[in-house]
Design an enzyme around this catalytic site. Structure first.
Site, mmCIF file in Angstrom:
data_model
loop_
_atom_site.group_PDB
_atom_site.id
_atom_site.type_symbol
_atom_site.label_atom_id
_atom_site.label_comp_id
_atom_site.label_asym_id
_atom_site.label_seq_id
_atom_site.Cartn_x
_atom_site.Cartn_y
_atom_site.Cartn_z
ATOM 1 N N HIS A 1 -6.597 -5.407 6.358
ATOM 2 C CA HIS A 1 -7.245 -5.537 5.037
ATOM 3 C C HIS A 1 -7.215 -7.007 4.605
ATOM 4 C CE1 HIS A 1 -7.901 -4.896 0.669
ATOM 5 N NE2 HIS A 1 -8.417 -3.738 1.019
ATOM 6 N N PHE A 2 -8.012 -7.885 5.140
ATOM 7 C CA PHE A 2 -9.026 -7.660 6.170
ATOM 8 C C PHE A 2 -8.778 -8.672 7.270
ATOM 9 C CE2 PHE A 2 -10.838 -6.392 2.127
ATOM 10 C CZ PHE A 2 -11.321 -5.128 2.414
#
Length: 243
Positions: A51-52
């Site tokens: 993430h991410f």
């Protein structure tokens, strides 16, 4: 005036533990209606990997969890002990700026009001107005609702008298060991109700577990225990319902 809480104090009043403890230290206002918690998000947090990739950002739900932990910490400090309870609602949550690894976030939470639980629970719901900031930059805000759990939500309901009804020694020993196993698990958020076997090899031991609003039955077949040395080293076979 306020009371400062270091990490060792925080761990006295919160049941959470790493990697899901999001309070490094805190300050509780002497009115017991406002708390400020501090947490630095380390770059090795497991969720940053996904993430991410290449653009790590603290998930919004983690910021909400930080607020919820701050609210519960204040309620527990007010009570002088860890009080079982649940996050029961989040309203008007807004994410205003991203939070990245190595950033330190302060969470300012104020008790706004309490009101009766619409679901009819005996304990009231407490509403907190919460803000998250990195320095002077506001990054999130939300209203957090928290409720003290009633005794029936947390009591471990296991009848010691019922074990005497088991006609076979093996059934009795298995029941006692299953009971001991579940008694060692967390009692802060869960309730375990163990139904004793009637004694046959095809009988089951049912363990009813509640956690928050979830209700799960674990079923253990007695004959699955037959190859375990019951009174020596102990291992719980996999729950049939979870296989």
């Amino acid at each position: 005036m306020s009371t400062s809480l270091q990490l060792i104090d925080v761990m006295r009043f919160l049941p959470h533990r790493p990697p899901f403890l999001f309070v490094d230290h805190a300050s509780v206002d002497d009115s017991m209606e406002r708390i400020t918690t501090i947490h630095t998000f380390q770059p090795d947090e497991p969720y940053f990997e996904g993430h991410f990739p290449g653009n790590p950002i603290v998930p919004g739900v983690v910021l909400i969890e930080c607020m919820a932990q701050a609210c519960r910490l204040m309620m527990n400090v007010r009570a002088g002990e860890i009080v079982p309870g649940f996050l029961v609602g989040v309203e008007t949550g807004k994410f205003l700026s991203v939070v990245r690894p190595n950033e330190t976030v302060s969470f300012d939470c104020r008790l706004e009001r309490s009101f009766a639980d619409p679901a009819g629970a005996a304990q009231p719901i407490y509403m907190f107005g919460c803000y998250a900031s990195v320095g002077d930059i506001r990054c999130a805000r939300a209203y957090i609702m928290w409720r003290v759990a009633s005794a029936r939500d947390n009591a471990i309901e296991i009848s010691a008298e019922a074990t005497a009804a088991c006609p076979r020694q093996f059934s009795y020993e298995v029941y006692v060991k299953v009971r001991e196993f579940y008694l060692q698990l967390s009692t802060a958020h869960k309730k375990y109700a163990v139904r004793e076997p009637s004694g046959g090899d095809d009988e089951f031991i049912d363990v009813w577990e509640t956690a928050g609003f979830h209700f799960v039955k674990h079923r253990h077949r007695l004959r699955d225990f037959s190859h375990f040395p019951v009174l020596d080293e102990w291992a719980i076979p996999a729950c049939l319902a979870c296989q």
